[in-house]
Motif scaffolding. Structure first.
Motif, PDB file in Angstrom:
ATOM      1  N   LYS A 393       0.856  -1.303  -0.034  1.00 18.64           N
ATOM      2  CA  LYS A 393      -0.126   0.014  -0.050  1.00 18.64           C
ATOM      3  C   LYS A 393       1.012   1.451   0.084  1.00 18.64           C
ATOM      4  O   LYS A 393       2.005   1.259   0.627  1.00 18.64           O
ATOM      5  CB  LYS A 393      -0.874  -0.089   1.139  1.00 18.64           C
ATOM      6  CG  LYS A 393      -1.696   0.981   1.342  1.00 18.64           C
ATOM      7  CD  LYS A 393      -2.582   0.735   2.592  1.00 18.64           C
ATOM      8  CE  LYS A 393      -3.723   2.139   3.198  1.00 18.64           C
ATOM      9  NZ  LYS A 393      -2.994   3.358   3.431  1.00 18.64           N
ATOM     10  N   ASP A 394       0.419   2.345  -0.747  1.00 13.79           N
ATOM     11  CA  ASP A 394       1.067   3.536  -0.745  1.00 13.79           C
ATOM     12  C   ASP A 394       2.652   3.211  -1.312  1.00 13.79           C
ATOM     13  O   ASP A 394       3.613   4.110  -0.867  1.00 13.79           O
ATOM     14  CB  ASP A 394       1.224   4.187   0.536  1.00 13.79           C
ATOM     15  CG  ASP A 394      -0.287   4.436   0.974  1.00 13.79           C
ATOM     16  OD1 ASP A 394      -1.112   4.927   0.090  1.00 13.79           O
ATOM     17  OD2 ASP A 394      -0.277   4.649   2.091  1.00 13.79           O
ATOM     18  N   LEU A 395       2.840   2.265  -2.325  1.00 13.14           N
ATOM     19  CA  LEU A 395       4.066   2.052  -2.798  1.00 13.14           C
ATOM     20  C   LEU A 395       4.630   3.217  -3.892  1.00 13.14           C
ATOM     21  O   LEU A 395       5.905   2.990  -4.270  1.00 13.14           O
ATOM     22  CB  LEU A 395       4.012   0.652  -3.303  1.00 13.14           C
ATOM     23  CG  LEU A 395       3.834  -0.543  -2.270  1.00 13.14           C
ATOM     24  CD1 LEU A 395       3.523  -1.599  -2.856  1.00 13.14           C
ATOM     25  CD2 LEU A 395       4.891  -0.471  -1.122  1.00 13.14           C
ATOM     26  N   GLY A 396       3.505   3.552  -4.758  1.00 15.56           N
ATOM     27  CA  GLY A 396       4.028   4.406  -5.848  1.00 15.56           C
ATOM     28  C   GLY A 396       3.637   3.890  -7.066  1.00 15.56           C
ATOM     29  O   GLY A 396       3.473   4.213  -8.204  1.00 15.56           O
ATOM     30  N   ILE A 397       3.255   2.395  -7.134  1.00 15.12           N
ATOM     31  CA  ILE A 397       2.835   1.669  -8.202  1.00 15.12           C
ATOM     32  C   ILE A 397       1.635   1.152  -7.476  1.00 15.12           C
ATOM     33  O   ILE A 397       1.594   0.347  -6.323  1.00 15.12           O
ATOM     34  CB  ILE A 397       3.454   0.696  -8.865  1.00 15.12           C
ATOM     35  CG1 ILE A 397       4.578  -0.090  -7.665  1.00 15.12           C
ATOM     36  CG2 ILE A 397       4.676   1.641  -9.737  1.00 15.12           C
ATOM     37  CD1 ILE A 397       5.485  -0.983  -8.506  1.00 15.12           C
ATOM     38  N   ASN A 398       0.537   0.694  -8.261  1.00 11.29           N
ATOM     39  CA  ASN A 398      -0.574  -0.163  -7.689  1.00 11.29           C
ATOM     40  C   ASN A 398      -1.352  -0.801  -8.914  1.00 11.29           C
ATOM     41  O   ASN A 398      -1.200  -0.566 -10.033  1.00 11.29           O
ATOM     42  CB  ASN A 398      -1.536   0.846  -6.768  1.00 11.29           C
ATOM     43  CG  ASN A 398      -2.145   1.937  -7.830  1.00 11.29           C
ATOM     44  OD1 ASN A 398      -3.139   1.666  -8.817  1.00 11.29           O
ATOM     45  ND2 ASN A 398      -1.809   3.139  -7.666  1.00 11.29           N
ATOM     46  N   LEU A 399      -2.438  -1.444  -8.394  1.00 10.67           N
ATOM     47  CA  LEU A 399      -3.293  -2.302  -9.330  1.00 10.67           C
ATOM     48  C   LEU A 399      -4.597  -2.074  -9.095  1.00 10.67           C
ATOM     49  O   LEU A 399      -5.536  -2.666  -9.483  1.00 10.67           O
ATOM     50  CB  LEU A 399      -2.965  -3.992  -9.046  1.00 10.67           C
ATOM     51  CG  LEU A 399      -1.918  -4.480  -9.901  1.00 10.67           C
ATOM     52  CD1 LEU A 399      -1.689  -6.013  -9.212  1.00 10.67           C
ATOM     53  CD2 LEU A 399      -2.075  -4.342 -11.340  1.00 10.67           C
ATOM     54  N   LEU A 400      -4.783  -0.522  -8.969  1.00  8.44           N
ATOM     55  CA  LEU A 400      -6.299  -0.127  -8.598  1.00  8.44           C
ATOM     56  C   LEU A 400      -6.549   0.709  -9.953  1.00  8.44           C
ATOM     57  O   LEU A 400      -6.249   1.225 -10.716  1.00  8.44           O
ATOM     58  CB  LEU A 400      -6.409   1.121  -7.753  1.00  8.44           C
ATOM     59  CG  LEU A 400      -6.002   0.855  -6.284  1.00  8.44           C
ATOM     60  CD1 LEU A 400      -5.818   2.197  -5.445  1.00  8.44           C
ATOM     61  CD2 LEU A 400      -7.096  -0.089  -5.654  1.00  8.44           C
ATOM     62  N   VAL A 401      -7.598  -0.158 -10.606  1.00  6.95           N
ATOM     63  CA  VAL A 401      -8.446   0.069 -11.956  1.00  6.95           C
ATOM     64  C   VAL A 401      -9.833   0.519 -11.766  1.00  6.95           C
ATOM     65  O   VAL A 401     -10.024   1.532 -12.202  1.00  6.95           O
ATOM     66  CB  VAL A 401      -8.003  -1.192 -12.801  1.00  6.95           C
ATOM     67  CG1 VAL A 401      -8.747  -0.994 -13.986  1.00  6.95           C
ATOM     68  CG2 VAL A 401      -6.474  -1.444 -12.977  1.00  6.95           C
TER      69      VAL A 401
END
Length: 519
Positions: A393-401
């Motif tokens: 979480k809050d990594l700078g990259i995500n899989l939220l689509v």
């Protein structure tokens, strides 16, 4: 520091709510005489701010969705003026790091922040890749062609071209290049079970290697097919087990190999975790005696027994931490009637917890399209989470689509309906005449990732007069308007609706058929 936050009438309460959450920042809110902040531009903001008392203001933030360059405001009022975030919900996050990056007069602050966090995340991963030579000295690390794998590196994604043996070389090249562009680290070419075809095995390996400069693996247990693949220069064998190990030893000991705990020739696959681990240990011990020196273990991820499968991986890794692990994530993704993006994220997390080095991705079924890219992003996320000792979480990259991290909607107030004519929209169909210019057929070109709008001026035509292509609905319908290819309001509204549906489908992988509901 005192900051003036500019907004429209409808967002006033939302901006106040998030402004009250700011720490060590004094704010003042300027509510301009427009309902929606997106209607504002730099000139109108400047015009209204000239009537405000700004003597104690150190900085002005305009809405991120407002148009124009805020430098004109700064030049006229003598106060630094920048684009704030698009959504008030992002104000606390922006102010937490406001001293870490320069704000922009043209780009919304939330976009700058996103870019900053993404760049930081990718730099962390790049530093590991640059330290490859040192990390390869660590136990369990190895090279497959020019690809470093092991527990000290991010998990690598193997993208399988399913049933490659049935494809012509051109299709193999297309899929190999497509998967590579989505971030795949290894291209796997699949053979057909039950029918030995060594020539075909050599052909598909050569086709994949000619298309991309990535390691290529062959998915078969057939010794003759593996022998042909090795002669063709295959970089990894998937798979070796107790049934074919003796036949592979004379020619494959210098090729990296994935070992599975089965004896397919005898139809044996142990279900108990302890028996599975024992057979794996026995097969690997024999492989080492026969001269195999680059060995990867696959305890087999069963879609009907996911928990026990991961327990087997975990227990094996605890006993043998220096043997790299391969997890067939696609075994589960392909057999779940659920959106792949969440499944792949969770399976990547579980794979990271057992210290996997490679994950398998396939896109055989329609619902699994996009899996290669999803697993690639998930692998980076889980590596960063492990490195930072955090949750993903809050990594700078995500899989939220399909969902957002924070609420961005402006709340609706029923008070707007007072003294206003409120009209309920119904599904009553109104049939109007066709636009005199013609009609558009809208489809998605999946191969090249385009939305295609083709103009036909007559219902009897088989070939279009014009084709407008793009990836953004707004760009396409703007071009249609510029070219004078739409003359009716209802037709323009229809095109905007259908093109937006097509854009969503293009981004999400959802199937699109003109005039049908997307969801």
């Amino acid at each position: 520091m005192k900051v003036l936050l500019v907004t429209g009438k409808l967002a006033e309460n939302t901006v106040k709510t998030y402004a009250n959450q700011l720490v060590n920042v004094n704010t003042k809110i300027a509510v301009l005489n427009v309902p929606v902040a997106a209607f504002l531009n730099s000139e109108t903001i400047l015009s209204e701010l000239k009537t405000h008392n700004l003597t104690d203001i150190d900085m002005i933030l305009t809405p991120g969705l407002s148009r124009g360059d805020t430098q004109i405001i700064a030049n006229t009022l003598g106060i630094p003026t920048f684009k704030g975030p698009k959504y008030a919900a992002d104000l606390p996050t922006v102010f937490e790091v406001i001293n870490q990056f320069p704000l922009s007069t043209t780009t919304p602050a939330c976009d700058l922040l996103s870019d900053l966090l993404t760049k930081k995340a990718l730099n962390e991963i790049e530093q590991i890749e640059q330290n490859q030579l040192e990390l390869l000295k660590q136990p369990g690390s190895m090279l497959i062609k020019n690809l470093a794998i092991g527990k000290f590196f991010p998990m690598r994604v193997m993208a399988e071209i399913v049933d490659a043996a049935l494809m012509p070389d051109e299709d193999i090249a297309f899929f190999a290049k497509s998967f590579a562009s989505q971030g795949a680290h290894i291209i796997d070419v699949g053979m057909l079970a039950g029918k030995s075809s060594p020539k075909n095995a050599a052909r598909i390996v050569k086709a994949a290697k000619a298309a991309v400069d990535l390691p290529v693996s062959i998915d078969t247990l057939d010794p003759e097919e593996i022998k042909a693949a090795v002669s063709a220069g295959v970089d990894l064998i998937l798979s070796m087990d107790a049934g074919n190990i003796d036949q592979l030893a004379p020619f494959a000991t210098d090729t990296p190999v994935i070992v599975i705990p089965t004896n397919q020739q005898e139809g044996y696959f142990p279900k108990k975790i302890s028996e599975r681990i024992t057979l794996m240990e026995e097969t690997i011990a024999k492989a080492k005696k026969l001269g195999f020196h680059k060995i990867i273990a696959d305890l087999i991820l069963e879609p009907t027994d996911v928990l026990d499968s991961f327990i087997a991986f975990k227990e094996f890794n605890t006993k043998h931490p220096d043997i790299p692990l391969f997890v067939g994530v696609a075994n589960v993704t392909e057999l779940f009637d659920a959106d792949s993006i969440g499944i792949n994220a969770l399976l990547a997390r579980l794979s990271a917890e057992v210290n996997a080095s490679i994950m398998l991705a396939t896109e055989k079924s329609q619902k699994a399209k996009g899996t290669v890219k999803e697993e690639t992003i998930a692998a980076k996320m889980m590596y960063l989470a492990k490195k930072r000792a955090s949750v993903p979480k809050d990594l700078g990259i995500n899989l939220l689509v399909l969902k957002d991290k924070r609420a961005h909607e402006e709340p609706y107030s029923n008070c707007l309906e007072q003294n206003t004519n409120v009209i309920s929209a119904t599904d009553d169909a109104i049939y109007l005449e066709l636009d005199s210019v013609g009609m558009f057929k809208i489809v998605i070109d999946r191969k090249n990732n385009f939305i295609v709008a083709s103009l036909f001026t007559d219902t009897s035509m088989t070939m279009p007069v014009n084709i407008i292509k793009g990836t953004v609905a707004e760009h396409i319908y703007t071009k249609i308007i510029q070219l004078g290819l739409v003359t009716c309001l209802d037709h323009a509204a229809y095109l905007g609706s259908e093109l937006t549906k097509a854009e969503i489908a293009l981004k999400t992988g959802k199937g699109f058929t003109q005039d049908n509901l997307l969801f």
